[in-house]
Scaffold this active site. Structure first.
Site, mmCIF file in Angstrom:
data_model
loop_
_atom_site.group_PDB
_atom_site.id
_atom_site.type_symbol
_atom_site.label_atom_id
_atom_site.label_comp_id
_atom_site.label_asym_id
_atom_site.label_seq_id
_atom_site.Cartn_x
_atom_site.Cartn_y
_atom_site.Cartn_z
ATOM 1 N N ASP A 1 0.855 -1.182 0.000
ATOM 2 C CA ASP A 1 0.000 0.000 0.000
ATOM 3 C C ASP A 1 0.892 1.234 0.000
ATOM 4 O O ASP A 1 1.879 1.300 0.749
ATOM 5 C CB ASP A 1 -0.902 0.026 1.241
ATOM 6 C CG ASP A 1 -1.978 -1.047 1.189
ATOM 7 O OD1 ASP A 1 -2.114 -1.701 0.148
ATOM 8 O OD2 ASP A 1 -2.679 -1.233 2.204
ATOM 9 N N ASP B 1 -15.469 -5.429 -1.676
ATOM 10 C CA ASP B 1 -15.149 -5.295 -0.253
ATOM 11 C C ASP B 1 -16.422 -5.572 0.538
ATOM 12 O O ASP B 1 -17.441 -4.898 0.336
ATOM 13 C CB ASP B 1 -14.619 -3.895 0.043
ATOM 14 C CG ASP B 1 -13.344 -3.592 -0.737
ATOM 15 O OD1 ASP B 1 -12.659 -4.554 -1.132
ATOM 16 O OD2 ASP B 1 -13.041 -2.408 -0.947
#
Length: 250
Positions: free
Chosen positions: A8, A134
């Site tokens: 990330d 998600d």
């Protein structure tokens, strides 16, 4: 099942968010390029990069990422703020191997339809797409997990399949960043519903035992692992050994 290391990126730094919270950030003392090189040197063929600035509409990291992609043979699965057909084209044309789409695919009814028809020469852009889902308690979340979709999880998967999109990145939000184990039950439900999907798991992986648990499902294509690597719960050597046995190649 292949293990895909995750990176990330926030303000050009390698970080990890807890449950997607930008106010709960861990920053790691290694550059993005160094981390990619570290994985590549150990035989990893593909890396999962999320541009956290891009997820908020700030693409200040993009040129930095593109330059790194040009300098490496590593294949990149990229996500973060991809909300237009033009952005998909730009990323694929820049050398991104897979592009993750999430919010726009959920909120714009025509986005996936247009994307499914996008071809240019020999390039079929739809083949480079990963649909991000998600999930929290079987509810699809989007916009940084702040919004809930009224679309049922299974109905959404069926819609994507009908348009020719078969690869899904499913994150169990309740597990993400907690190192408490993966969402095995959620993934089993999805695979039982549609065995033809190419499912990438994400969230909660804390050990090679968690990897084994997912592998026992028998139909997972791959799994994304991030925090467990940075917290030294899973070593790069273990990933290398596992991936050498994996049937999938990129």
């Amino acid at each position: 099942m292949y293990i895909i290391p995750a990176i990330d990126v926030l303000d050009k730094k390698v970080v990890r968010l807890r449950e997607g919270n930008y106010d709960d950030v861990t920053t790691y003392p290694i550059s993005l390029e160094e981390q990619i090189q570290k994985y590549h040197a150990n035989g990893t063929e593909i890396v999962h990069i999320i541009d956290l600035n891009g997820a908020k509409g700030d693409f200040s990291n993009q040129e930095y990422l593109f330059e790194i992609i040009k300098r490496t043979d590593m294949k990149v699965q990229y996500g973060g703020g991809v909300r237009s057909i033009e952005k998909v084209k730009e990323l694929v044309d820049a050398g991104v191997y897979r592009v993750i789409v999430g919010t726009q695919a959920i909120t714009n009814p025509t986005f996936l339809e247009e994307l499914s028809k996008l071809n240019e020469g020999r390039v079929k852009y739809a083949e480079h797409i990963v649909i991000a889902i998600d999930v929290l308690d079987e509810v699809i979340k989007y916009s940084g997990w702040l919004e809930s979709s009224p679309i049922k999880l299974i109905e959404y998967i069926d819609k994507c399949l009908s348009l020719g999109f078969f690869r899904f990145l499913c994150t169990d939000i309740s597990k993400d960043g907690k190192l408490g184990g993966a969402g095995v039950e959620l993934y089993k439900k999805l695979l039982d519903h549609s065995p033809i999907i190419k499912l990438i798991g994400s969230g909660g992986i804390s050990s090679m035992e968690d990897i084994e648990a997912l592998n026992k499902l028998g139909k997972m294509e791959s799994v994304v692992v991030g925090k467990a690597i940075y917290e030294n719960r899973i070593s790069i050597e273990e990933i290398k050994e596992w991936n050498l046995k994996a049937l999938i190649r990129f």
